[in-house]
Structure formats: structure tokens, C-alpha cells
Design a protein around this motif. Structure first.
Motif, short mmCIF file in Angstrom:
data_model
loop_
_atom_site.label_atom_id
_atom_site.label_comp_id
_atom_site.label_asym_id
_atom_site.label_seq_id
_atom_site.Cartn_x
_atom_site.Cartn_y
_atom_site.Cartn_z
N TRP A 42 0.82 -1.21 0.00
CA TRP A 42 0.00 0.00 0.00
C TRP A 42 0.86 1.26 0.00
N ASP A 43 2.09 1.15 0.52
CA ASP A 43 2.96 2.31 0.65
C ASP A 43 3.18 3.02 -0.68
N GLY A 44 3.13 4.34 -0.63
CA GLY A 44 3.51 5.09 -1.81
C GLY A 44 2.66 6.31 -2.07
N GLU A 45 3.07 7.00 -3.11
CA GLU A 45 2.32 8.16 -3.58
C GLU A 45 1.56 7.74 -4.83
N TRP A 46 0.31 8.16 -4.90
CA TRP A 46 -0.59 7.77 -5.96
C TRP A 46 -1.16 9.02 -6.62
N THR A 47 -1.38 8.95 -7.94
CA THR A 47 -1.93 10.07 -8.69
C THR A 47 -3.25 9.65 -9.32
N LEU A 48 -4.22 10.56 -9.30
CA LEU A 48 -5.54 10.28 -9.85
C LEU A 48 -5.47 10.01 -11.35
N ALA A 49 -6.12 8.95 -11.79
CA ALA A 49 -6.29 8.65 -13.21
C ALA A 49 -7.69 9.15 -13.58
N ALA A 50 -7.78 10.42 -13.92
CA ALA A 50 -9.07 11.08 -14.12
C ALA A 50 -9.93 10.41 -15.19
N LYS A 84 -15.07 14.75 -1.82
CA LYS A 84 -14.05 15.50 -2.56
C LYS A 84 -13.35 14.60 -3.56
N GLU A 85 -12.95 15.22 -4.66
CA GLU A 85 -12.08 14.56 -5.62
C GLU A 85 -10.70 15.16 -5.39
N PHE A 86 -9.72 14.32 -5.24
CA PHE A 86 -8.37 14.81 -4.98
C PHE A 86 -7.42 14.16 -5.98
N ASN A 87 -6.40 14.91 -6.37
CA ASN A 87 -5.48 14.45 -7.41
C ASN A 87 -4.36 13.58 -6.89
N LYS A 88 -4.15 13.59 -5.58
CA LYS A 88 -3.01 12.88 -5.01
C LYS A 88 -3.46 12.10 -3.78
N LEU A 89 -2.87 10.94 -3.60
CA LEU A 89 -3.13 10.09 -2.45
C LEU A 89 -1.79 9.60 -1.96
N GLU A 95 2.30 -0.82 11.14
CA GLU A 95 1.38 -1.25 12.19
C GLU A 95 0.12 -0.38 12.16
N SER A 96 0.32 0.88 11.82
CA SER A 96 -0.82 1.78 11.61
C SER A 96 -0.68 2.37 10.21
N PHE A 97 -1.75 2.96 9.72
CA PHE A 97 -1.76 3.53 8.39
C PHE A 97 -1.95 5.04 8.48
N SER A 98 -1.28 5.75 7.61
CA SER A 98 -1.45 7.19 7.48
C SER A 98 -1.85 7.44 6.04
N VAL A 99 -3.06 7.96 5.85
CA VAL A 99 -3.57 8.19 4.50
C VAL A 99 -3.82 9.69 4.34
N THR A 100 -3.17 10.29 3.35
CA THR A 100 -3.34 11.71 3.07
C THR A 100 -4.03 11.84 1.72
N MET A 101 -5.18 12.49 1.72
CA MET A 101 -5.96 12.69 0.50
C MET A 101 -5.78 14.13 0.04
N GLY A 102 -5.04 14.31 -1.04
CA GLY A 102 -4.80 15.66 -1.55
C GLY A 102 -4.00 16.48 -0.56
N ARG A 103 -4.52 17.66 -0.23
CA ARG A 103 -3.84 18.56 0.70
C ARG A 103 -4.44 18.51 2.11
N GLU A 104 -5.28 17.53 2.35
CA GLU A 104 -5.92 17.36 3.66
C GLU A 104 -4.91 16.84 4.67
N ARG A 105 -5.23 16.99 5.95
CA ARG A 105 -4.39 16.42 7.00
C ARG A 105 -4.44 14.89 6.90
N PRO A 106 -3.34 14.22 7.24
CA PRO A 106 -3.34 12.75 7.17
C PRO A 106 -4.31 12.14 8.18
N ILE A 107 -4.93 11.04 7.78
CA ILE A 107 -5.79 10.27 8.68
C ILE A 107 -4.92 9.13 9.19
N ASP A 108 -4.56 9.18 10.48
CA ASP A 108 -3.71 8.16 11.10
C ASP A 108 -4.59 7.20 11.89
#
Length: 186
Positions: A42-50, A84-89, A95-108
Motif C-alpha cells: 500500500w505504501d507510496g504516492e498515488w496520482t488520480l487517473a481522471a 471530494k475529488e483529490f489528485n493525489k493520495l 502497524e498503523s496507516f497514514s492516509v493523506t488525500m490531496g492537501r488534507e491532513r493525514p488520517i492516522d
């Protein structure tokens, strides 16, 4: 009735003919061993495939089209502010996950479904949980009278994932849902 005496021996011989003769000295083939599922990264930076994703504004319009004028405006505004539609994930797994959607604060969140608090960039507080099962990860964010359920599905190639977002609210007759597709950055 005349054919019955001739057909009866043929019909009785079919099960014998259907059995496969075992060649001498050969052992039966081993059953295929179950293939171990590859570890999902799951690790990594992802870009929206519009081009492969739903167009959010069109989905919202279609969802509220049958409501009266006032309710259409109300739910359209609610859906646009929550969904929201965001261009970056950005996903950091462990052990825990940190998910950042666009420019939002990460959800840990821990990956075991334990609830944690998440404060959005506008300082609204939500309860967040995350569970994962193989190529699927489910993140639920509850607050402000609604629930957002994010279902991440890793595709077999490991370089793209589909994100199905579902918005539910007790006063909204039907849940609202849309899909975003992301490609892994190299």
C-alpha cells in the motif's frame, strides 16, 4: 422396444469405458498447490487517473436530480462539501496507516479497526477506523451527521488501485457513491 435389448449392454458398458486406464509405473499427478497471495504494498504516492474515475459533479447531479428544488440545493451543497475529488493520495503503511488525500491532513489509524480521532483541515473532528484484508482496505470516517466509507481495492498489477467512496446520512434516502482510480507514482 426392439432397440432396448441392443442398447442395454451398450449403456451398461459406458461407465467401464469412461474409466481411465492407469498406465503401469506412473504415479498420479500431484494436485496443484495453492498459490500464496503476494503481499500487498500500500505504501507510496498515488496520482488520480481522471479518465478512469467518475466525474464527481456529474455523479452528484444525477443523485439529486429527482429531489424538489430546495432539497436538491441542500443535498448538492452537503455532498459537494463532504465528497471530494483529490489528485493525489499518499499512503504510509505499517502497524498503523497514514492516509493523506490531496492537501488534507493525514488520517492516522491502526490497521486493526481501532477507532481514532481525526481533525480535518477546517478543525472539524471525526472518528476514523481502518481495516485491511488482502487487496482490500476499508477506511470509515464518521462525523458531522454523516459517514464516509472509503474502500481501497488494489488491482492485480499492484500499480493501480480503485477507491470506492460511499456517503451515507440518516436523512438521505439513498447512499451516494463514486469511484476514483489512482496510479502509483514511479
Amino acid at each position: 422396444m426392439r432397440l432396448l435389448p441392443f442398447l442395454l449392454p451398450c449403456l451398461l458398458a459406458l461407465p467401464v469405458l469412461a474409466q481411465k486406464a492407469k498406465a503401469p509405473g506412473k504415479t498420479p499427478a500431484k494436485a496443484a498447490e495453492p498459490v500464496k497471495e503476494a503481499k500487498v504494498d500500500w505504501d507510496g504516492e498515488w496520482t488520480l487517473a481522471a479518465s478512469q474515475s467518475d466525474k464527481l459533479d456529474e455523479q452528484i447531479e444525477a443523485h439529486v436530480k429527482d429531489l424538489n428544488f430546495a432539497m436538491k440545493l441542500y443535498w448538492k451543497k452537503k455532498l459537494q462539501s463532504a465528497c471530494k475529488e483529490f489528485n493525489k493520495l499518499d499512503i504510509l503503511a505499517g502497524e498503523s496507516f497514514s492516509v493523506t488525500m490531496g492537501r488534507e491532513r493525514p488520517i492516522d489509524t491502526p490497521a486493526d479497526g481501532t477507532e481514532s480521532d481525526w481533525k480535518r483541515s477546517d478543525d472539524t473532528v471525526f472518528k476514523a477506523t481502518l481495516t485491511k484484508d488482502g487487496p482490500t482496505m476499508i477506511q470509515t470516517v464518521i462525523g458531522d451527521g454523516h459517514t464516509l466509507k472509503y474502500v481501497y481495492s488494489m488491482r492485480k498489477d499492484g500499480n493501480s488501485l480503485a477507491l470506492q467512496v460511499t456517503y451515507t446520512h440518516p436523512k438521505l434516502d439513498n447512499p451516494f457513491s463514486y469511484k476514483l482510480v489512482f496510479k502509483r507514482n514511479d
